[in-house]
Design an enzyme around this catalytic site. Sequence first.
Site, short mmCIF file in Angstrom:
data_model
loop_
_atom_site.label_atom_id
_atom_site.label_comp_id
_atom_site.label_asym_id
_atom_site.label_seq_id
_atom_site.Cartn_x
_atom_site.Cartn_y
_atom_site.Cartn_z
N ALA A 1 3.87 16.48 55.58
CA ALA A 1 4.93 15.78 54.82
C ALA A 1 6.02 15.80 55.31
O ALA A 1 6.41 16.87 56.27
CB ALA A 1 4.90 16.31 53.11
N GLU B 1 -4.28 17.77 55.19
CA GLU B 1 -4.87 17.62 53.81
C GLU B 1 -5.33 16.08 53.77
O GLU B 1 -6.26 15.72 53.31
CB GLU B 1 -3.72 17.78 52.57
CG GLU B 1 -3.41 19.10 52.42
CD GLU B 1 -2.02 19.42 51.73
OE1 GLU B 1 -1.11 18.88 52.15
OE2 GLU B 1 -2.29 20.01 50.87
N GLU C 1 2.88 25.53 55.06
CA GLU C 1 3.74 25.21 53.95
C GLU C 1 4.25 26.69 53.42
O GLU C 1 5.38 26.78 53.12
CB GLU C 1 2.99 24.62 52.76
CG GLU C 1 2.82 23.09 52.96
CD GLU C 1 1.36 22.86 53.52
OE1 GLU C 1 0.74 23.98 53.99
OE2 GLU C 1 0.78 21.82 53.45
N GLY D 1 0.22 18.57 55.12
CA GLY D 1 -0.06 17.09 54.64
C GLY D 1 -1.15 16.69 55.69
O GLY D 1 -1.80 15.58 55.33
N1 CAA Z 1 8.95 16.77 58.66
C1 CAA Z 1 9.70 16.01 59.35
N2 CAA Z 1 10.14 16.19 60.52
C2 CAA Z 1 9.03 16.73 61.32
C3 CAA Z 1 8.20 17.38 60.85
C4 CAA Z 1 7.83 17.43 59.52
N3 CAA Z 1 6.52 17.87 58.81
N4 CAA Z 1 7.32 18.08 61.82
C5 CAA Z 1 8.01 17.72 63.03
N5 CAA Z 1 9.29 16.99 62.62
C6 CAA Z 1 10.21 16.31 63.46
C7 CAA Z 1 10.93 17.61 64.13
O1 CAA Z 1 12.09 17.66 63.19
C8 CAA Z 1 11.80 16.87 65.42
O2 CAA Z 1 12.40 15.95 64.90
P1 CAA Z 1 14.13 15.88 65.97
O3 CAA Z 1 13.38 15.41 67.13
O4 CAA Z 1 14.65 14.96 65.13
O5 CAA Z 1 14.52 17.46 65.70
C9 CAA Z 1 10.51 16.15 65.77
O6 CAA Z 1 9.51 15.79 64.84
C10 CAA Z 1 9.77 16.94 66.72
O7 CAA Z 1 9.16 18.16 66.30
P2 CAA Z 1 9.58 19.44 67.05
O8 CAA Z 1 10.65 19.28 68.07
O9 CAA Z 1 9.69 20.72 66.11
O10 CAA Z 1 8.27 19.64 68.00
P3 CAA Z 1 7.40 20.85 68.62
O11 CAA Z 1 6.46 20.19 69.56
O12 CAA Z 1 8.35 21.67 68.97
O13 CAA Z 1 7.00 21.51 67.33
C11 CAA Z 1 5.32 21.46 65.33
C12 CAA Z 1 5.57 20.82 66.94
C13 CAA Z 1 4.73 22.81 65.60
C14 CAA Z 1 4.41 20.62 64.64
C15 CAA Z 1 6.70 21.64 64.59
O14 CAA Z 1 7.44 20.23 64.46
C16 CAA Z 1 6.59 22.12 63.02
O15 CAA Z 1 6.21 23.11 62.87
N6 CAA Z 1 6.69 21.21 62.04
C17 CAA Z 1 6.42 21.29 60.70
C18 CAA Z 1 4.91 21.51 60.09
C19 CAA Z 1 5.02 21.77 58.73
O16 CAA Z 1 5.67 22.66 58.23
N7 CAA Z 1 4.30 20.99 58.05
C20 CAA Z 1 4.14 21.28 56.57
C21 CAA Z 1 5.16 20.27 55.90
S1 CAA Z 1 5.12 20.42 54.34
C22 CAA Z 1 3.73 19.66 53.64
O17 CAA Z 1 2.89 19.15 54.31
C23 CAA Z 1 3.49 19.69 52.08
C24 CAA Z 1 2.19 19.12 51.58
O18 CAA Z 1 1.32 20.01 51.16
C25 CAA Z 1 1.97 17.71 51.61
#
Ligand code: CAA
Length: 295
Positions: A103, A149, A169, A146
Amino acid sequence: MAYFCQNVLKIAASSIAGHSNSARFAAYRLSSTAVPSYQHIIVEKQGAKTNVGVITLNRPKALNALCDALMREVSTALDELEKDKDVGAVVITGSEKAFAAGADIKEMVNNTFSQVYGGNFLNHWNRVSTCKKPVIAAVNGYALGGGCELAMMCDIILAGENAKFGQPEIAIGTIPGAGGTQRLIRSVGKSKAMEMCLTGLPITAQEAEKLGLVSRVLPPKELVAEAIKMGEKIASHSKLIVAMCKESVNQAYETTLQEGLLFEKRTFHTTFATADRKEGMTAFAEKRPPNFTDS
Ligand code: CAA
């Protein structure tokens, strides 16, 4: 159909600008149609008979983070593909780097309890799991939160060798909110589901296959083509019987064995009320391919 644009090459070329999976588009452009009106997804009909709907999540800069607008577009696309009598299966995919990184954290960072509870936040995501037509997730790269999911809402998951599935999460102070704690346990068992949800650490495609979360692991570049091929195979059967079969398999998630077996038996009996059951068996006996009419 209003939502499918005939000007295939022009729109495919403009809508995939910046899309990292250009090789597969090159391979499929000629037989595809595309939708100009979506902002965060690309919707096409693929395959030799253009009978497989393909929804490509397309927010490459955010690793396909599932913002509200994107998921609403997915719902609309599913509505359209479900209505389309030619479409026999749907593939949902992302890019080679990310199916979806979850998400959209930035979009929800300031949400309050009263907003998310009052608005039943994420409830509309459920549209994916209510699609009557089979939905195949073709997962390359990250399928986190998400994203994992969303894949699990689909009926079949095919994974690229580079796929990573996880529920991280917990690391951002929340829990899975779109089925992670419920669907994961049904696929991988309690211990692994707990491990994934409580540590937040992802598993590889190979582990996911071993655990039964995904049905097959494929080279990343072949993944979407294979998913479409699978969609074409499903679409070659009676759409009516396919829907009944999907409904029956899904009962196993919802009910007891005895009730599920009864549901299956009644559904099996019901196929005898269809023209396609008669045609399928007659064609077998006459040693010819069946000519299903979805009736
Ligand atoms: N939401 C918003 N933006 C996101 C995102 C997310 N879930 N995941 C990645 N992005 C964005 C980053 O902020 C970044 O944007 P900027 O360039 O503007 O800074 C861009 O995508 C690239 O990401 P990274 O620089 O972090 O890329 P990376 O290759 O170094 O890392 C990753 C990749 C490991 C996937 C890392 O981006 C990450 O950990 N993302 C979050 C994963 C996460 O926590 N997901 C769960 C979300 S909550 C949820 O999903 C609730 C639910 O149950 C529905």
